[in-house]
Write an enzyme that holds these catalytic residues in place. Structure first.
Site, short mmCIF file in Angstrom:
data_model
loop_
_atom_site.label_atom_id
_atom_site.label_comp_id
_atom_site.label_asym_id
_atom_site.label_seq_id
_atom_site.Cartn_x
_atom_site.Cartn_y
_atom_site.Cartn_z
N GLY A 24 0.82 -1.21 0.00
CA GLY A 24 0.00 0.00 0.00
C GLY A 24 0.85 1.26 0.00
O GLY A 24 0.56 2.23 -0.69
N ARG A 28 7.23 1.84 1.21
CA ARG A 28 7.48 0.40 1.28
C ARG A 28 7.92 -0.12 -0.09
O ARG A 28 8.81 -0.96 -0.19
CB ARG A 28 6.22 -0.32 1.78
CG ARG A 28 6.29 -1.83 1.88
CD ARG A 28 7.44 -2.31 2.74
NE ARG A 28 7.38 -1.73 4.06
CZ ARG A 28 6.74 -2.26 5.09
NH1 ARG A 28 6.09 -3.37 4.94
NH2 ARG A 28 6.75 -1.67 6.25
N ARG A 47 2.23 11.47 -8.11
CA ARG A 47 1.63 11.48 -6.76
C ARG A 47 2.51 10.77 -5.72
O ARG A 47 1.99 10.28 -4.70
CB ARG A 47 0.25 10.82 -6.75
CG ARG A 47 -0.80 11.62 -7.47
CD ARG A 47 -2.11 10.87 -7.56
NE ARG A 47 -3.03 11.62 -8.38
CZ ARG A 47 -4.09 12.27 -7.91
NH1 ARG A 47 -4.39 12.22 -6.64
NH2 ARG A 47 -4.86 12.95 -8.72
N ARG A 91 -0.66 -8.43 -4.12
CA ARG A 91 -0.73 -7.39 -3.10
C ARG A 91 -0.08 -7.91 -1.83
O ARG A 91 -0.32 -9.05 -1.42
CB ARG A 91 -2.20 -7.02 -2.83
CG ARG A 91 -2.43 -6.33 -1.52
CD ARG A 91 -3.78 -5.66 -1.38
NE ARG A 91 -4.21 -5.57 0.01
CZ ARG A 91 -3.65 -4.79 0.95
NH1 ARG A 91 -2.61 -4.03 0.66
NH2 ARG A 91 -4.11 -4.78 2.18
N ASP A 209 -2.78 -5.81 13.50
CA ASP A 209 -3.58 -5.50 14.68
C ASP A 209 -4.64 -6.57 14.89
O ASP A 209 -4.93 -7.35 13.99
CB ASP A 209 -4.18 -4.09 14.62
CG ASP A 209 -4.90 -3.82 13.33
OD1 ASP A 209 -4.24 -3.46 12.34
OD2 ASP A 209 -6.13 -3.99 13.30
N ARG A 222 6.63 -3.73 12.45
CA ARG A 222 6.00 -3.87 11.14
C ARG A 222 7.07 -3.96 10.06
O ARG A 222 7.01 -4.78 9.16
CB ARG A 222 5.14 -2.63 10.89
CG ARG A 222 3.86 -2.90 10.14
CD ARG A 222 3.15 -1.60 9.93
NE ARG A 222 2.04 -1.47 10.85
CZ ARG A 222 0.82 -1.13 10.45
NH1 ARG A 222 0.57 -0.88 9.19
NH2 ARG A 222 -0.15 -1.03 11.30
N1 HPA Z 1 -9.04 -2.54 9.44
C1 HPA Z 1 -8.96 -2.38 8.12
N2 HPA Z 1 -7.85 -2.53 7.44
C2 HPA Z 1 -6.74 -2.87 8.12
C3 HPA Z 1 -6.76 -3.05 9.49
C4 HPA Z 1 -7.98 -2.89 10.18
O1 HPA Z 1 -8.06 -3.04 11.41
N3 HPA Z 1 -5.50 -3.36 9.88
C5 HPA Z 1 -4.74 -3.38 8.77
N4 HPA Z 1 -5.49 -3.09 7.69
#
Ligand code: HPA
Length: 240
Positions: A24, A28, A47, A91, A209, A222
């Site tokens: 994303g 990275r 961008r 991805r 998470d 991370r």
């Molecule tokens: N929610 C949505 N997308 C995510 C999350 C989350 O908690 N963690 C990493 N990508």
């Protein structure tokens, strides 16, 4: 559509490999290019969505950021597939765990994704709300983990349009109804584009998470812990 496209500056199709890794985060993408690829060449910085092509173990491969959310990955992956002749997109991202069977730092391969997103419907009248990853890519990714004796979780992921829900606990209903083990925000649009254009797409995620246990990994962790996922994606990518 002519190239360059509105969002990708490469002027020649040959500047982009047949297989593209998509994190994303643009930084990275830069990190992967500079630390894992030989002779990386920048092909996009519109961008600040950096895209590079280089060699991994002697084989050409590209890495370009997707940005966050389905609208963003929808644009970039469509342009790569439809206008630059890209065949495979993997991805590599992060996700939130929906179940105690999955822990922080686990690597998860999306078998398929459920989404409430209107992306596929709006794009092409595709009414499905569950879309599959490429069986071919997933097989190669699974084989690569077996060779590395690397643990891999596999399951259905919720591809969500919303990060901040008004009622945070609403995720439980989605998890239980659609049997999703984790949540991210891009795979559904990527898989819809691949489905429409007859291309291959896969998604590998590291758990950053935990929605049940209310845990999160630090930004530093991370960085370190995505190494296994990056190497797996590169290894699978050069086998396509
Ligand atoms: N929610 C949505 N997308 C995510 C999350 C989350 O908690 N963690 C990493 N990508």
């Amino acid at each position: 559509m002519q190239i360059p496209t509105p969002h990708i500056g490469a002027t020649n199709k040959n500047q982009i490999a047949q297989t593209v890794l998509m994190p994303g985060d643009p930084l990275r993408a830069k990190h992967i290019a500079e630390n894992y690829l030989d002779n990386p060449v920048l092909f996009n910085q519109i961008r600040n969505v950096f895209g590079y092509t280089g060699n991994y173990k002697g084989k050409p491969i590209s890495v370009m950021a997707s940005g966050m959310g389905m609208a963003s990955i929808g644009i970039y992956s469509y342009e790569l597939f439809a206008f630059y002749g890209v065949e495979n997109i993997i991805r590599i991202g992060s996700c939130g765990a929906y179940t105690k069977d999955i822990a922080l730092f686990d690597v998860l391969l999306c078998e398929d994704v459920y989404s409430e997103s209107s992306y596929a419907l709006a794009q092409s009248g595709n009414t499905r709300n569950v879309l599959k990853a490429s069986a071919q890519l997933n097989k190669i990714i699974t084989q690569a983990t077996q060779e590395k004796s690397m643990p891999l979780q596999v399951g259905r992921v919720h591809s969500s349009d919303v990060f901040y829900r008004k009622n945070a606990a609403d995720y439980e209903q989605i998890r239980d109804q659609y049997h999703c083990v984790a949540v991210e925000m891009e795979a559904f649009a990527l898989f819809a584009n691949a489905d429409l254009l007859n291309k291959n797409a896969a998604t590998i995620l590291t758990v950053s998470d935990h929605l049940v246990l209310h845990q999160a990994i630090s930004a530093q962790d991370r960085q370190i812990n995505t190494k296994a996922m990056i190497e797996l994606a590169l290894e699978a990518g050069i086998r396509m």
